[in-house]
Motif scaffolding. Sequence first.
Motif, PDB file in Angstrom:
ATOM      1  N   ASP A  16       6.764  -1.825  -7.034  1.00  0.00           N
ATOM      2  CA  ASP A  16       5.919  -3.058  -6.719  1.00  0.00           C
ATOM      3  C   ASP A  16       4.159  -2.338  -7.586  1.00  0.00           C
ATOM      4  O   ASP A  16       4.076  -1.330  -7.613  1.00  0.00           O
ATOM      5  CB  ASP A  16       5.254  -2.604  -5.003  1.00  0.00           C
ATOM      6  N   ASP A  17       3.654  -3.087  -8.057  1.00  0.00           N
ATOM      7  CA  ASP A  17       2.212  -3.360  -8.800  1.00  0.00           C
ATOM      8  C   ASP A  17       1.357  -2.833  -8.205  1.00  0.00           C
ATOM      9  O   ASP A  17       0.275  -2.853  -8.144  1.00  0.00           O
ATOM     10  CB  ASP A  17       1.812  -4.067 -10.099  1.00  0.00           C
ATOM     11  N   ASP A  18       1.619  -2.633  -6.403  1.00  0.00           N
ATOM     12  CA  ASP A  18       0.638  -2.089  -5.232  1.00  0.00           C
ATOM     13  C   ASP A  18       0.396  -0.811  -5.472  1.00  0.00           C
ATOM     14  O   ASP A  18       0.921  -0.814  -4.593  1.00  0.00           O
ATOM     15  CB  ASP A  18       0.444  -3.485  -4.272  1.00  0.00           C
ATOM     16  N   THR A  22       2.388   0.746  -2.196  1.00  0.00           N
ATOM     17  CA  THR A  22       3.520   1.753  -2.945  1.00  0.00           C
ATOM     18  C   THR A  22       3.233   3.617  -1.994  1.00  0.00           C
ATOM     19  O   THR A  22       3.823   4.345  -2.057  1.00  0.00           O
ATOM     20  CB  THR A  22       3.683   1.878  -4.377  1.00  0.00           C
ATOM     21  N   SER A  23       1.503   3.608  -2.543  1.00  0.00           N
ATOM     22  CA  SER A  23       1.487   5.090  -1.488  1.00  0.00           C
ATOM     23  C   SER A  23       1.326   5.121  -0.490  1.00  0.00           C
ATOM     24  O   SER A  23       1.744   6.443   0.333  1.00  0.00           O
ATOM     25  CB  SER A  23      -0.525   5.454  -1.728  1.00  0.00           C
ATOM     26  N   MET A  24       1.156   4.459   0.655  1.00  0.00           N
ATOM     27  CA  MET A  24       1.441   3.898   2.036  1.00  0.00           C
ATOM     28  C   MET A  24       2.918   3.829   2.190  1.00  0.00           C
ATOM     29  O   MET A  24       3.700   5.126   3.086  1.00  0.00           O
ATOM     30  CB  MET A  24       1.143   3.169   2.418  1.00  0.00           C
ATOM     31  N   LEU A  25       3.210   3.538   1.462  1.00  0.00           N
ATOM     32  CA  LEU A  25       5.367   3.231   1.590  1.00  0.00           C
ATOM     33  C   LEU A  25       5.876   4.468   1.434  1.00  0.00           C
ATOM     34  O   LEU A  25       6.821   5.427   2.325  1.00  0.00           O
ATOM     35  CB  LEU A  25       5.416   2.198   1.251  1.00  0.00           C
ATOM     36  N   ALA A  42       8.559  -4.026 -13.253  1.00  0.00           N
ATOM     37  CA  ALA A  42      10.109  -4.018 -13.320  1.00  0.00           C
ATOM     38  C   ALA A  42      10.913  -3.269 -14.293  1.00  0.00           C
ATOM     39  O   ALA A  42      11.450  -2.841 -13.543  1.00  0.00           O
ATOM     40  CB  ALA A  42      10.739  -5.906 -13.491  1.00  0.00           C
ATOM     41  N   LEU A  43      10.337  -3.081 -15.079  1.00  0.00           N
ATOM     42  CA  LEU A  43      11.456  -2.927 -16.441  1.00  0.00           C
ATOM     43  C   LEU A  43      11.141  -1.071 -15.909  1.00  0.00           C
ATOM     44  O   LEU A  43      12.206  -0.277 -16.392  1.00  0.00           O
ATOM     45  CB  LEU A  43      10.236  -2.812 -18.072  1.00  0.00           C
ATOM     46  N   MET A  63       4.690  -9.981  -9.425  1.00  0.00           N
ATOM     47  CA  MET A  63       4.450  -8.357 -10.955  1.00  0.00           C
ATOM     48  C   MET A  63       3.978  -8.996 -11.913  1.00  0.00           C
ATOM     49  O   MET A  63       5.073 -10.025 -12.361  1.00  0.00           O
ATOM     50  CB  MET A  63       5.574  -7.075 -10.521  1.00  0.00           C
ATOM     51  N   PRO A  64       3.243  -8.320 -12.604  1.00  0.00           N
ATOM     52  CA  PRO A  64       2.919  -8.842 -14.202  1.00  0.00           C
ATOM     53  C   PRO A  64       4.081  -8.570 -14.999  1.00  0.00           C
ATOM     54  O   PRO A  64       4.421  -7.738 -14.741  1.00  0.00           O
ATOM     55  CB  PRO A  64       1.605  -8.150 -14.653  1.00  0.00           C
TER      56      PRO A  64
END
Length: 238
Positions: A16-18, A22-25, A42-43, A63-64
């Motif tokens: 995830d680009d957020d 991602t830190s919270m998860l 993704a890459l 995602m970009p």
Amino acid sequence: MQEMSNAAAEKILIVDDDLNLTSMLELSLTRCSYQVDIAHNALEGLRRLYAFQPDLVLLDVLMPGIDGWDALRRIREVSDVPVLMMSADSGEAMVSRGLDLGADDFLTKPVRHQELRARIQAVLRRAAASPSDGRNLLQFGGGDLVIDPSASRVTIRAEVANLTATEYKLLLHLARSAGYVLTYKQLLDHVWWGPGRPQRLATLRMTVGRLRRKIEEDPRSPLYVCTQRDSGYFLARD
């Protein structure tokens, strides 16, 4: 106090680009004794898939660059790891698309941590309960056509079909969305993805023709790889 100590050996890859999310998860899942790795595109996620060997992937849709749909397609080409998609849009069309492409579940953003943990547990239980040998076989025509993704092998009427890599990739992509029409563009983008690859309808049609000659009893009247006129192709369900 750890909430799920039985998950100590289970690994989760978050793509995830957020960065805040991602830190919270990561914090939430680490507290539950999961091992967590993070990729912010993704890459990077696909690279981490090989290196980290997760038991489950949390994959964002938007995602970009390469989005979650393309990332899911590539994951399913090489792995049957459970994938839990995440998106702020949880409409029926969005969820159906994810499941059709091979996702195991779909989670709506903003993520509620209790629901996330419950869904992760449910997906991992289903994966553990499935037999490891042959659970990923795709069968059509009453078992006459069998695709074994784990071995990249196709048998037709108990005989091994000698498919090229491109023919196999095309057939597997159709099989994973059996019963649904995949447009010419969708098939070209998926099977011949990448710079410098031929993006021509004629190339697709020739490949379909070769594939039919190898798996159909009568290529002129196919039972498996069927045409949707002026639209695309689909693999017929039983």
